[in-house]
Design a protein around this motif. Structure first.
Motif, PDB file in Angstrom:
ATOM      1  N   TRP A  84      83.953  -6.364  15.792  1.00 49.60           N
ATOM      2  CA  TRP A  84      83.947  -6.914  17.321  1.00 49.60           C
ATOM      3  C   TRP A  84      82.718  -8.016  17.661  1.00 49.60           C
ATOM      4  CZ3 TRP A  84      88.214  -7.839  19.416  1.00 49.60           C
ATOM      5  CH2 TRP A  84      89.427  -6.814  19.620  1.00 49.60           C
ATOM      6  N   ASN A  85      81.768  -7.702  17.045  1.00 47.73           N
ATOM      7  CA  ASN A  85      80.575  -8.660  17.245  1.00 47.73           C
ATOM      8  C   ASN A  85      80.980  -9.967  16.657  1.00 47.73           C
ATOM      9  OD1 ASN A  85      78.994  -6.816  18.832  1.00 47.73           O
ATOM     10  ND2 ASN A  85      77.786  -6.250  16.965  1.00 47.73           N
ATOM     11  N   ILE A 111      82.332 -11.267  28.261  1.00 50.62           N
ATOM     12  CA  ILE A 111      81.846 -11.387  26.583  1.00 50.62           C
ATOM     13  C   ILE A 111      80.468 -11.309  26.659  1.00 50.62           C
ATOM     14  CG2 ILE A 111      81.849 -12.353  24.519  1.00 50.62           C
ATOM     15  CD1 ILE A 111      85.036 -13.034  25.101  1.00 50.62           C
ATOM     16  N   LYS A 167      83.532 -11.759  18.843  1.00 48.46           N
ATOM     17  CA  LYS A 167      83.089 -12.089  20.293  1.00 48.46           C
ATOM     18  C   LYS A 167      81.877 -13.495  19.767  1.00 48.46           C
ATOM     19  CE  LYS A 167      82.719  -7.662  22.139  1.00 48.46           C
ATOM     20  NZ  LYS A 167      81.497  -6.683  22.626  1.00 48.46           N
TER      21      LYS A 167
END
Length: 212
Positions: free
Chosen positions: A28-29, A193, A32
């Motif tokens: 997910w990093n 975010i 993002k």
């Protein structure tokens, strides 16, 4: 045709990622970071650049996030992946269609046609699925390395993602079959975010001397 193995519940997702030596955080990093890179583009950028920038930054952050775990990078044949420590499998990044991150009966395809290197990787996956038992000797050769795809899709409300193992690519060049899918869920696009800390590299030491 073999049915896909689907992991969609939280405990299933966690277990499937753990089997790959991962958690959801690095993935997910990376996603993002790719979103933030795309959103930094303006109308003055070339029309094709935002998508390339998003893909490239997602690859970069995925590599940076997995490097402390012993993963390495490979750009062999300009096919850019992050490779797990023993070289048994790798992860590539691609954008997917609107079925990305959705539970069955929905099944995704890649958004754009893929080139020969991706086709070779998918065909290797299909061959490896016929012989699921690992070889006695560990090898980092690309010829016997499985390749997973980190697939993402963005609409107006959210970005959805899955980490899936492709085993079929159509005549049109789109990946259209999956041996295993880890459905990672969705991230709402609500403006919250959190940026991934940028890596600007080491501070340069500049030696300024008066010219004699």
């Amino acid at each position: 045709m073999l049915l896909s193995k689907i992991h969609s519940e939280p405990d299933e997702i966690q277990a499937a990622l753990a089997a790959l030596g991962l958690t959801s955080d690095p993935i997910w990093n990376a996603i993002k970071g790719g979103l933030l890179a795309r959103d930094s583009c303006t109308e003055n950028d070339p029309p094709f650049f935002p998508g390339i920038f998003q893909w490239g930054r997602t690859v970069r952050i995925l590599r940076e996030e997995t490097a402390p775990l012993g993963w390495s990078r490979s750009d062999e044949g300009n096919f850019c992946t992050a490779v797990e420590p023993e070289g048994k499998f790798a992860i590539a990044v691609a954008s997917g269609c609107e079925n990305t991150g959705c539970k069955p009966p929905a099944s995704p395809t890649t958004r754009r046609r893929k080139g020969p290197s991706t086709a070779d990787a998918v065909n290797t996956n299909a061959q490896l699925s016929l012989f699921p038992e690992p070889a006695p000797a560990i090898s980092a050769s690309k010829s016997d390395r499985a390749t997973w795809i980190l697939l993402f899709y963005r609409d107006r409300e959210e970005v959805r993602a899955e980490l899936s193992l492709p085993d079929s690519i159509g005549d049109d060049g789109h990946i259209d079959g999956w041996r295993e899918r880890i459905i990672l869920g969705a991230l709402p696009l609500d403006g919250n975010i959190i940026p991934v800390a940028p890596d600007f590299g080491p501070d340069p030491i500049i030696d300024v001397r008066r010219r004699a």
